[in-house]
Design a protein around this motif. Structure first.
Motif, PDB file in Angstrom:
ATOM      1  N   UNK A 124       0.789  -1.152  -0.028  1.00 38.51           N
ATOM      2  CA  UNK A 124      -0.171  -0.025  -0.018  1.00 38.51           C
ATOM      3  C   UNK A 124       1.015   1.382  -0.060  1.00 38.51           C
ATOM      4  N   UNK A 125       2.133   1.031   0.633  1.00 37.68           N
ATOM      5  CA  UNK A 125       2.866   2.398   0.695  1.00 37.68           C
ATOM      6  C   UNK A 125       3.626   2.600  -0.707  1.00 37.68           C
ATOM      7  N   UNK A 126       3.584   1.519  -1.518  1.00 34.71           N
ATOM      8  CA  UNK A 126       4.468   1.613  -2.936  1.00 34.71           C
ATOM      9  C   UNK A 126       3.263   2.386  -3.749  1.00 34.71           C
ATOM     10  N   UNK A 127       1.905   2.075  -3.516  1.00 35.61           N
ATOM     11  CA  UNK A 127       0.961   2.553  -4.187  1.00 35.61           C
ATOM     12  C   UNK A 127       0.764   3.971  -3.997  1.00 35.61           C
ATOM     13  N   UNK A 128       0.852   4.205  -2.785  1.00 37.08           N
ATOM     14  CA  UNK A 128       0.516   5.675  -2.152  1.00 37.08           C
ATOM     15  C   UNK A 128       1.750   6.629  -2.990  1.00 37.08           C
ATOM     16  N   UNK A 129       2.907   5.963  -3.179  1.00 35.62           N
ATOM     17  CA  UNK A 129       4.086   6.671  -3.477  1.00 35.62           C
ATOM     18  C   UNK A 129       3.946   6.867  -4.995  1.00 35.62           C
ATOM     19  N   UNK A 130       3.184   6.275  -5.886  1.00 34.50           N
ATOM     20  CA  UNK A 130       2.815   6.252  -7.080  1.00 34.50           C
ATOM     21  C   UNK A 130       3.272   5.014  -7.935  1.00 34.50           C
ATOM     22  N   UNK A 131       3.614   4.229  -7.458  1.00 36.74           N
ATOM     23  CA  UNK A 131       4.443   3.025  -8.209  1.00 36.74           C
ATOM     24  C   UNK A 131       3.062   2.029  -8.610  1.00 36.74           C
ATOM     25  N   UNK A 132       3.114   1.433  -9.620  1.00 39.31           N
ATOM     26  CA  UNK A 132       2.311   0.607 -10.251  1.00 39.31           C
ATOM     27  C   UNK A 132       2.764  -0.927 -10.534  1.00 39.31           C
ATOM     28  N   UNK A 133       1.915  -1.379 -11.014  1.00 40.75           N
ATOM     29  CA  UNK A 133       2.428  -3.011 -11.133  1.00 40.75           C
ATOM     30  C   UNK A 133       2.730  -3.526  -9.824  1.00 40.75           C
ATOM     31  N   UNK A 134       2.301  -3.342  -8.631  1.00 40.80           N
ATOM     32  CA  UNK A 134       2.691  -3.874  -7.529  1.00 40.80           C
ATOM     33  C   UNK A 134       2.320  -5.281  -7.245  1.00 40.80           C
ATOM     34  N   UNK A 135       3.246  -6.232  -7.019  1.00 43.17           N
ATOM     35  CA  UNK A 135       2.921  -7.342  -6.703  1.00 43.17           C
ATOM     36  C   UNK A 135       3.821  -7.720  -5.394  1.00 43.17           C
ATOM     37  N   UNK A 136       3.136  -8.728  -4.626  1.00 41.31           N
ATOM     38  CA  UNK A 136       3.453  -9.262  -3.295  1.00 41.31           C
ATOM     39  C   UNK A 136       3.502 -10.814  -3.207  1.00 41.31           C
ATOM     40  N   UNK A 137       4.629 -11.305  -2.644  1.00 46.99           N
ATOM     41  CA  UNK A 137       4.510 -12.565  -2.245  1.00 46.99           C
ATOM     42  C   UNK A 137       5.043 -12.805  -1.056  1.00 46.99           C
ATOM     43  N   UNK A 138       4.710 -13.906  -0.132  1.00 45.56           N
ATOM     44  CA  UNK A 138       5.205 -14.130   1.055  1.00 45.56           C
ATOM     45  C   UNK A 138       5.716 -15.654   1.167  1.00 45.56           C
TER      46      UNK A 138
END
Length: 277
Positions: free
Chosen positions: A191-205
């Motif tokens: 969510x912080x990356x999206x707030x900073x303006x980044x796109x194509x955010x992908x998360x894996x655990x």
């Protein structure tokens, strides 16, 4: 190792000495194996082509940057920065350039410079209020279309939650909170990356195995992550979370015994994103 004066505002809770240098390098090998399947970059679409420029932010010893340099063509320009040079590896490859710089204030000349940025395990380095500024700086120095890779583990969520593990977790959590560090940053990276303006955010655990139950890799996890918990002893005593170094070391001995018996693990978040074209 060199003994320099770190940048003003340095909040790093771990020491900078030979023991920590060795621990960081072992931790790198451990993370590369259990999180990255032996690689350095999670996103398989990333290619290091001609005139490619890479940054390792919060580099520590510089081991990630050095191993990348050993696996890519010499024309790939690799920068590695940290708030202190005390743990920098001497005599890096010619295309690895060390700098003393904070991710919250990267050099102005780096604007739109990098194709790829790697950053990992800064939960003990950045204040909660610094994270948005750090991601803004990363955004600034990435080229349009450039990619970032962030790696953090969630130290709040040991599994299974055994008694001593929970006791240590809660004590460290209270101290980090008192210092203004963001102990739960891993779960908020996307969510912080999206707030900073980044796109194509992908998360894996992925999971970080701890203890002899997991075999040799679990032993490496104990040395790597258990070592980091041991090395915050000074901060724990100073903050009053424990009464003495001896008390904390005894608690850590019991914790590692639990890991060996129960095979504990932490969730580790890998979050990849891109700066829009």
């Amino acid at each position: 190792m060199t003994n320099d004066v770190p940048l003003s505002g340095d909040k790093y809770v771990l020491p900078r000495n030979e023991s920590e240098f060795e621990r960081l390098n072992l931790q790198h090998k451990y993370i590369a194996k259990v999180v990255f399947d032996g690689k350095l970059v999670f996103d398989k679409s990333i290619k290091f082509d001609d005139k490619c420029c890479v940054l390792d932010s919060g580099t520590g010893t510089g081991i990630w940057a050095i191993e990348l340099a050993n696996g890519v063509p010499d024309f790939v320009e690799i920068h590695a920065c940290d708030v202190s040079k005390a743990n920098f590896t001497p005599d890096p490859p010619n295309n690895v350039h060390f700098s003393v710089a904070s991710v919250t204030s990267l050099p102005p000349g780096w604007s739109n410079k990098f194709d790829f940025i790697n950053q990992r395990f800064l939960l003990g380095s950045l204040l909660a209020d610094d994270w948005h500024q750090a991601l803004s700086e990363i955004y600034k120095v990435l080229k349009p279309g450039g990619a970032v890779q962030l790696v953090e583990f969630d130290a709040r969520s040991p599994a299974p939650e055994t008694p001593v593990h929970a006791q240590v977790r809660d004590a460290v959590w209270r101290v980090f909170d008192a210092l203004g560090l963001k102990y739960d940053v891993a779960v908020h990276l996307s969510e912080m990356l999206e707030t900073a303006g980044f796109v194509s955010v992908v998360e894996e655990i992925r999971r970080l195995p701890l203890g002899k139950t997991w075999g040799e890799i679990g032993v490496q996890g104990t040395i790597s992550l258990g070592g980091s918990l041991r090395n915050v002893c000074g901060v724990m005593v100073k903050a009053g979370a424990v009464s003495s170094k001896e008390e904390y070391e005894n608690l850590m001995d019991k914790l590692e015994e639990e890991w060996d018996i129960h095979g504990n693990n932490y969730p580790c978040y890998i979050v990849c994103a891109r700066k829009p074209l």
